[in-house]
Enzyme design. Structure first.
Site, PDB file in Angstrom:
ATOM      1  N   ARG A 141      10.065 -10.539   6.522  1.00  0.00           N
ATOM      2  CA  ARG A 141      10.808 -10.504   5.262  1.00  0.00           C
ATOM      3  C   ARG A 141      11.922 -11.565   5.188  1.00  0.00           C
ATOM      4  O   ARG A 141      12.073 -12.234   4.177  1.00  0.00           O
ATOM      5  CB  ARG A 141      11.449  -9.114   5.125  1.00  0.00           C
ATOM      6  CG  ARG A 141      12.138  -8.904   3.793  1.00  0.00           C
ATOM      7  CD  ARG A 141      12.966  -7.597   3.793  1.00  0.00           C
ATOM      8  NE  ARG A 141      12.359  -6.489   4.455  1.00  0.00           N
ATOM      9  CZ  ARG A 141      11.664  -5.526   3.843  1.00  0.00           C
ATOM     10  NH1 ARG A 141      11.507  -5.559   2.535  1.00  0.00           N
ATOM     11  NH2 ARG A 141      11.150  -4.528   4.529  1.00  0.00           N
ATOM     12  N   GLY A 170      12.277  -6.961  11.346  1.00  0.00           N
ATOM     13  CA  GLY A 170      13.077  -5.969  10.649  1.00  0.00           C
ATOM     14  C   GLY A 170      14.329  -6.493   9.963  1.00  0.00           C
ATOM     15  O   GLY A 170      15.046  -5.727   9.323  1.00  0.00           O
ATOM     16  N   ARG A 199       6.725  -2.602  -4.534  1.00  0.00           N
ATOM     17  CA  ARG A 199       7.970  -2.171  -3.883  1.00  0.00           C
ATOM     18  C   ARG A 199       8.869  -1.296  -4.766  1.00  0.00           C
ATOM     19  O   ARG A 199       9.387  -0.286  -4.290  1.00  0.00           O
ATOM     20  CB  ARG A 199       8.768  -3.370  -3.347  1.00  0.00           C
ATOM     21  CG  ARG A 199       8.025  -4.199  -2.293  1.00  0.00           C
ATOM     22  CD  ARG A 199       8.959  -5.084  -1.475  1.00  0.00           C
ATOM     23  NE  ARG A 199       9.655  -4.323  -0.467  1.00  0.00           N
ATOM     24  CZ  ARG A 199      10.898  -3.924  -0.546  1.00  0.00           C
ATOM     25  NH1 ARG A 199      11.627  -4.273  -1.565  1.00  0.00           N
ATOM     26  NH2 ARG A 199      11.439  -3.199   0.416  1.00  0.00           N
ATOM     27  N   CYS A 259      -1.485   2.596 -15.845  1.00  0.00           N
ATOM     28  CA  CYS A 259      -1.391   3.949 -16.388  1.00  0.00           C
ATOM     29  C   CYS A 259      -0.799   4.911 -15.373  1.00  0.00           C
ATOM     30  O   CYS A 259      -1.477   5.811 -14.858  1.00  0.00           O
ATOM     31  CB  CYS A 259      -2.770   4.423 -16.838  1.00  0.00           C
ATOM     32  SG  CYS A 259      -3.476   3.304 -18.037  1.00  0.00           S
ATOM     33  N   GLU A 260       0.445   4.703 -15.044  1.00  0.00           N
ATOM     34  CA  GLU A 260       1.199   5.543 -14.116  1.00  0.00           C
ATOM     35  C   GLU A 260       2.644   5.539 -14.583  1.00  0.00           C
ATOM     36  O   GLU A 260       3.188   4.464 -14.884  1.00  0.00           O
ATOM     37  CB  GLU A 260       1.179   4.948 -12.691  1.00  0.00           C
ATOM     38  CG  GLU A 260      -0.165   4.893 -12.025  1.00  0.00           C
ATOM     39  CD  GLU A 260      -0.571   6.189 -11.347  1.00  0.00           C
ATOM     40  OE1 GLU A 260       0.270   7.084 -11.179  1.00  0.00           O
ATOM     41  OE2 GLU A 260      -1.761   6.294 -11.002  1.00  0.00           O
ATOM     42  N   PRO A 263      10.082 -12.048  12.827  1.00  0.00           N
ATOM     43  CA  PRO A 263      10.615 -11.897  11.469  1.00  0.00           C
ATOM     44  C   PRO A 263       9.529 -12.089  10.418  1.00  0.00           C
ATOM     45  O   PRO A 263       8.635 -12.913  10.583  1.00  0.00           O
ATOM     46  CB  PRO A 263      11.644 -13.032  11.372  1.00  0.00           C
ATOM     47  CG  PRO A 263      11.104 -14.092  12.286  1.00  0.00           C
ATOM     48  CD  PRO A 263      10.415 -13.352  13.419  1.00  0.00           C
TER      49      PRO A 263
HETATM   50  N1  LLP Z   1       6.839  -6.538  13.760  1.00  0.00           N
HETATM   51  C1  LLP Z   1       6.265  -5.338  13.576  1.00  0.00           C
HETATM   52  C2  LLP Z   1       5.662  -4.649  14.714  1.00  0.00           C
HETATM   53  C3  LLP Z   1       6.269  -4.746  12.294  1.00  0.00           C
HETATM   54  O1  LLP Z   1       5.708  -3.548  12.115  1.00  0.00           O
HETATM   55  C4  LLP Z   1       6.868  -5.418  11.214  1.00  0.00           C
HETATM   56  C5  LLP Z   1       6.884  -4.835   9.863  1.00  0.00           C
HETATM   57  C6  LLP Z   1       7.448  -6.687  11.454  1.00  0.00           C
HETATM   58  C7  LLP Z   1       7.418  -7.208  12.740  1.00  0.00           C
HETATM   59  C8  LLP Z   1       8.095  -7.495  10.368  1.00  0.00           C
HETATM   60  O2  LLP Z   1       9.141  -6.798   9.813  1.00  0.00           O
HETATM   61  P1  LLP Z   1      10.145  -7.556   8.808  1.00  0.00           P
HETATM   62  O3  LLP Z   1      10.856  -8.616   9.603  1.00  0.00           O
HETATM   63  O4  LLP Z   1       9.347  -8.124   7.711  1.00  0.00           O
HETATM   64  O5  LLP Z   1      11.045  -6.471   8.336  1.00  0.00           O
HETATM   65  N2  LLP Z   1       6.180  -2.885   3.140  1.00  0.00           N
HETATM   66  C9  LLP Z   1       7.550  -2.642   3.548  1.00  0.00           C
HETATM   67  C10 LLP Z   1       7.854  -3.258   4.888  1.00  0.00           C
HETATM   68  C11 LLP Z   1       6.961  -2.762   5.983  1.00  0.00           C
HETATM   69  C12 LLP Z   1       7.224  -3.447   7.292  1.00  0.00           C
HETATM   70  C13 LLP Z   1       6.186  -3.093   8.309  1.00  0.00           C
HETATM   71  N3  LLP Z   1       6.359  -3.712   9.599  1.00  0.00           N
HETATM   72  C14 LLP Z   1       8.486  -3.142   2.463  1.00  0.00           C
HETATM   73  O6  LLP Z   1       8.015  -3.673   1.463  1.00  0.00           O
HETATM   74  O7  LLP Z   1       9.717  -2.969   2.594  1.00  0.00           O
END
Ligand code: LLP
Length: 433
Positions: free
Chosen positions: A294, A257, A330, A359-360, A292
């Site tokens: 993102r 997150g 995104r 086409c959106e 992690p």
């Molecule tokens: N662990 C779990 C259980 C998760 O559901 C996620 C992301 C992560 C780790 C990794 O999260 P990160 O560190 O990447 O924030 N498509 C969305 C993001 C969806 C994230 C879903 N779960 C976007 O483009 O912002």
């Protein structure tokens, strides 16, 4: 020809800033030692371009933030699942956090051993739980009582003991967009905090389950340590109860997150998050598992696209490019603002909406972007596209998916070829049709 920059000459503070995947040299943008214009000529557009050096650097910085905490990093495969990126992560020492049989397959193909994988996901099918058992994952993050019972049954049928964690929904709101919040009861994730202790008891009593970890994940694109503190406090209360019942866990999985400054926001204080997690981990003699996604890869990638047409409708300028929301979702899905930069540098001259060919009406990459004088044929780079970019792309409008390129120094490698028209039909018609 401008002089090739030394990619290592970008010092770490600059490298962690927003546009660090790219450097400006001789009036144009480069990824490490490769000019984006050269890449566009040889690979074509649209394409994703990733900086290997920056991924390595960010992995090292993330590990350093957690250095004082007994921890293991499980790279969240969903952020960028390209098998070459997974191999890179594995080589750096990461484990993998997977959420489907498909991600498990990718991780295994990239060389992750079962013990280096944690398996999560809110709706695992029985064949996916079977695959997790077959692979011998470190633990399964279970999200409902039904899943816990099913896993016990499947493990029993195999004559094995399934290592499990319960993903606890701590009732904490975090993260910018409602779609990426996961830690409160208006979201579908995890088991209720109030139920968790009873379910740990159930798992401990089962001959085919071994409770080994506690898990939470409160959301994504979180830029402050504070919501982690609140979630960890809730887990701490649970851990007290669980250990009073004589159940001894080994891992505290705090999810992922960790946000990145898409719009120039302040960086998340990872060391502060690590300190809170470390305190709890030490108190209960646990190893901290972090997932992690993102943070490791978003800033290291850009989407390179070519301008097809410039046009004006009344007061509104449009720059129509060859990448669309099918390539990069995104901006339209979350209203995310990603900086859009002209590859050929110049003073800002026009304000335009950068839109794709899909086409959106919602098909845009950037709104009210300030660009230098721009013509058809010019190149643009959409920044922070290394996470949740290529992975969320689709074939909508029968558009073949973009190529992906990994740059290292002055070398580059196509790590996913551009899809062909035949690829579009590959799953629909037989070869001899
Ligand atoms: N662990 C779990 C259980 C998760 O559901 C996620 C992301 C992560 C780790 C990794 O999260 P990160 O560190 O990447 O924030 N498509 C969305 C993001 C969806 C994230 C879903 N779960 C976007 O483009 O912002």
């Amino acid at each position: 020809m401008p002089e090739r920059p030394d990619p290592m000459a970008v010092d770490p503070p600059t490298a962690l800033a927003g546009d660090a995947a790219l450097v400006e040299r001789g009036g144009t943008l480069w990824c490490e030692g490769v000019a984006l214009s050269d890449l566009a000529d040889s690979v074509g557009t649209p394409c994703y371009v990733y900086s290997e050096t920056l991924i390595r650097r960010r992995y090292a910085a993330f590990s350093a933030a957690f250095a004082a905490v007994p921890h293991r990093i499980f790279y969240s495969v969903k952020a960028n699942h390209n098998v070459s990126i997974l191999r890179l992560m594995h080589g750096l020492g990461a484990g993998a956090d997977v959420v489907s049989a498909g991600e498990l397959y990718r991780a295994r193909r990239a060389g992750f051993a079962g013990r280096e994988i944690v398996f999560g996901g809110v709706g695992k099918r029985s064949d996916e739980l079977e695959a997790a058992l077959e692979a011998g994952v470190l633990f399964v993050n279970v999200e409902s009582e039904g899943e816990l019972r099913l896993l016990a049954e499947l493990a029993g049928a195999r004559g094995v003991v399934a290592p499990v964690a319960l993903r606890v929904n701590p009732g904490v709101e975090a993260g910018k967009h409602a779609f990426t919040q996961t830690g409160h009861y208006k979201t579908k994730f995890g088991v209720a905090w109030e139920e968790a202790e009873r379910l740990y008891e159930f798992a401990a009593a089962s001959r085919h389950l071994a409770p080994v970890a506690i898990d939470t994940h409160i959301g994504s694109q979180i830029l402050s340590a504070e919501p982690y503190d609140r979630a960890l406090e809730r887990l701490g209360q649970l851990l007290n109860g669980i250990s009073r019942r004589g159940i001894k866990l080994r891992y505290l999985d705090m999810g992922g997150g960790f946000g990145v400054p898409y719009e120039g926001e302040a960086e998340i204080d990872l060391a502060a998050v690590a300190r809170s997690a470390g305190k709890l981990a030490v108190e209960f003699n646990l190893t901290c598992a972090v997932e992690p996604g993102r943070w490791l890869v978003a800033p290291a990638g850009v989407l390179l696209t070519r301008v097809l047409y410039m046009k004006r409708l009344g007061e509104q300028n449009y720059c129509v490019v060859d990448a669309g929301s099918n390539d990069f979702l995104r901006p339209s899905y979350y209203g995310a603002r990603h900086p859009v930069e002209a590859v050929r540098r110049g003073e800002p001259a026009i304000e335009v909406d950068v839109v794709g060919p899909v086409c959106e009406t919602g098909d845009f990459l950037g709104r009210a972007c300030l660009l230098p004088a721009t013509d058809a044929g010019d190149l643009l780079a959409v920044l922070f596209a290394g996470a949740y970019g290529a992975v969320m792309s689709s074939n909508y409008n029968s558009r073949p998916r973009a190529a992906e390129v990994l740059v290292s120094g002055d070398a580059h490698r196509v790590i996913r070829r551009r899809e062909s028209l035949e690829d579009l039909l590959a799953a629909e018609v037989a070869d001899d049709e």
